[in-house]
Design a protein around this motif. Structure first.
Motif, short mmCIF file in Angstrom:
data_model
loop_
_atom_site.label_atom_id
_atom_site.label_comp_id
_atom_site.label_asym_id
_atom_site.label_seq_id
_atom_site.Cartn_x
_atom_site.Cartn_y
_atom_site.Cartn_z
N TRP A 61 8.44 51.21 -8.22
CA TRP A 61 9.12 50.67 -9.40
C TRP A 61 10.64 50.63 -9.22
O TRP A 61 11.35 50.20 -10.14
CB TRP A 61 8.80 51.52 -10.63
CG TRP A 61 7.36 51.48 -11.02
CD1 TRP A 61 6.36 52.31 -10.60
CD2 TRP A 61 6.72 50.55 -11.90
NE1 TRP A 61 5.16 51.97 -11.16
CE2 TRP A 61 5.34 50.89 -11.97
CE3 TRP A 61 7.18 49.46 -12.66
CZ2 TRP A 61 4.43 50.18 -12.74
CZ3 TRP A 61 6.27 48.76 -13.43
CH2 TRP A 61 4.92 49.12 -13.47
N GLN A 89 14.10 45.72 -16.00
CA GLN A 89 12.81 45.18 -15.60
C GLN A 89 12.51 43.92 -16.40
O GLN A 89 12.50 43.94 -17.62
CB GLN A 89 11.70 46.20 -15.83
CG GLN A 89 10.30 45.66 -15.57
CD GLN A 89 9.23 46.71 -15.74
OE1 GLN A 89 9.48 47.90 -15.65
NE2 GLN A 89 8.01 46.27 -15.97
N SER A 91 9.46 41.24 -16.68
CA SER A 91 8.09 40.88 -16.29
C SER A 91 7.80 39.48 -16.80
O SER A 91 8.18 39.12 -17.92
CB SER A 91 7.08 41.90 -16.82
OG SER A 91 7.21 42.10 -18.21
N SER A 137 8.73 41.33 -12.06
CA SER A 137 7.30 41.62 -11.95
C SER A 137 6.50 40.43 -12.45
O SER A 137 6.77 39.90 -13.53
CB SER A 137 6.97 42.87 -12.78
OG SER A 137 5.60 43.16 -12.71
N ASP A 139 3.01 38.87 -13.80
CA ASP A 139 1.92 39.39 -14.61
C ASP A 139 0.98 38.26 -14.98
O ASP A 139 1.26 37.08 -14.71
CB ASP A 139 2.52 40.06 -15.85
CG ASP A 139 1.62 41.14 -16.43
OD1 ASP A 139 0.44 41.20 -16.06
OD2 ASP A 139 2.12 41.92 -17.28
N THR A 164 7.52 42.31 -7.51
CA THR A 164 6.21 42.98 -7.51
C THR A 164 5.23 42.13 -8.31
O THR A 164 5.62 41.22 -9.04
CB THR A 164 6.30 44.39 -8.14
OG1 THR A 164 6.54 44.27 -9.55
CG2 THR A 164 7.41 45.21 -7.50
N SER A 165 3.95 42.43 -8.16
CA SER A 165 2.93 41.68 -8.90
C SER A 165 1.79 42.59 -9.30
O SER A 165 1.42 43.52 -8.56
CB SER A 165 2.39 40.53 -8.06
OG SER A 165 1.41 39.77 -8.78
N ARG A 189 0.36 45.99 -7.77
CA ARG A 189 -0.26 46.99 -8.63
C ARG A 189 -1.69 46.55 -8.94
O ARG A 189 -1.92 45.55 -9.62
CB ARG A 189 0.53 47.15 -9.92
CG ARG A 189 2.01 47.29 -9.65
CD ARG A 189 2.82 47.80 -10.82
NE ARG A 189 4.24 47.66 -10.50
CZ ARG A 189 4.90 48.44 -9.64
NH1 ARG A 189 4.26 49.42 -9.04
NH2 ARG A 189 6.18 48.24 -9.39
#
Length: 392
Positions: A61, A89, A91, A137, A139, A164-165, A189
């Protein structure tokens, strides 16, 4: 190791005995000291994912230390001390398509017709980074169903943010994992609802979903992507924490992240089937206990991490979520719409959101019945936040 170097504050990292400690210098070091002390407490009590003489990866993270993206993390933390809102962050929901029908899905009622285009997603990425985000991120739904996910990952400026995903594992084939790694994906994740196959598939609403998750984990690890087991903790599975941990450890995963089930989406009418303060304490103890171990995956328990003893709730202050239809929410679990990125710049919507999200609450507001009665149950479904109520 010098890990942050600005004219007003500098940070050195001491990594003796595998423990990381930050030492501040500079004119603003007294301002940063409370945050540095909190980080050092975390570093001292808990293990990072990896440490070597050139790089520290504390968590999937957070950006690697040192890096320009980590500089932005420190800047965001300093800003929070100075009462400035920075969306650390961001998303982004990129699709509502999903092969599963999870009983706790928080995004089940999101309307995305059409879903954000690649150009729209890339614009939101740029606008988020300009606002200060160091974590982008992706999502869903199931992000792997977007054939252009690698293009989105590639678009993230890796000198300023990590990408990230989330995934259920569906569609995370060896080829897809290698493609995402080549595009610069920092971490994936994989959502697991139970260490037991039958129960996981009951919650997911689809036979085969457990095998998809296990294969996705293997493929991500083989591609060299940081791999995190994402567990939504509920009264039904909180007694299985040890089994979750054993599964993550046996698979060789880097981290296990614990979130709490939120009464939203398909779970909206289940306010009495969430976890309570004693459960949050239990998750905090579990995090501390496991992170004292030398081996095994790192634990990040968000109900504890975003609780009164740590950093408080991030929603609307340090987290912003954009749905796959472009609506802007304080977080992925708070269904309050403050605008749409198709109508106006993200920075304007973020500023407007600050009229409601002024102070950091000690814990998740979606657990607060006064907040829910005022903002969740009283607003018509699909409505944009009624700004005449804001701040009252």
């Amino acid at each position: 190791m010098r890990v942050y170097d600005k004219s007003y504050i500098k940070l050195n990292a001491n990594t003796e005995n595998g423990k990381v400690q930050l030492v501040p210098e500079g004119t603003l070091s007294p301002v940063a000291k409370p945050i540095v002390n909190r980080i050092n407490k975390l570093f001292l009590e808990e293990k990072p994912i990896s440490v070597d003489e050139k790089k520290i990866i504390f968590s999937s993270w957070a950006p690697p230390i040192p890096s320009t993206a980590f500089d932005r993390l420190i800047s965001a933390l300093v800003a929070s001390v100075l009462k400035k809102r920075v969306p650390d962050q961001s998303s982004i929901g990129i699709t509502m398509r999903c092969p599963n029908k999870c009983i706790h899905c928080g995004a089940a009622d999101i309307i995305a017709d059409p879903e954000l285009s690649l150009d729209e997603v890339n614009r939101v990425i740029d606008e988020s980074i300009e606002l200060g985000s160091y974590l982008i991120s992706f999502d869903g739904g199931e992000p792997m169903l977007r054939h252009d996910l690698a293009d989105m990952v590639r678009h993230v400026d890796k000198s300023r943010a990590i990408a990230t995903s989330f995934s259920s594992g569906y569609g995370l084939t060896p080829k897809k994992a290698e493609e995402l790694k080549a595009a610069g994906l920092y971490a994936v994740r994989i959502s697991i609802d139970s260490p037991r196959k039958e129960e996981h598939e009951r919650v997911r609403g689809r036979a085969g979903s457990y095998d998809d998750a296990m294969n996705g984990i293997d493929n991500a690890l083989a591609a060299g992507i940081l791999t995190d087991m994402f567990v939504v903790v509920s009264p039904d599975n909180i007694d299985e924490l040890e089994d979750f941990y054993t599964l993550a450890e046996n698979k060789g995963m880097h981290e296990m992240s614990l979130y709490e089930i939120i009464a939203v989406g398909r779970w909206l009418d289940h306010e009495d089937e969430t976890i309570g303060p004693s459960d949050v304490d239990r998750l905090g103890r579990f995090q501390k206990e496991k992170n004292k171990l030398r081996d095994g995956p790192r634990i990040t328990a968000f109900p504890y991490f975003m609780g009164p003893d740590m950093f408080g709730c991030f929603a609307g202050r340090r987290w912003v979520h954009i749905t796959s239809g472009g609506d802007v929410l304080p977080c992925a679990y708070t269904p309050l719409k403050f605008g749409n990125i198709r109508d106006e710049p993200l920075k304007d919507i973020w500023k407007r959101m600050g009229k409601t999200y002024r102070k950091t609450p000690p814990s998740c507001l979606m657990r607060d019945m006064e907040f829910r009665n005022r903002y969740i149950h009283s607003i018509p479904e699909g409505a944009t936040m009624p700004f005449d109520m804001v701040g009252k």
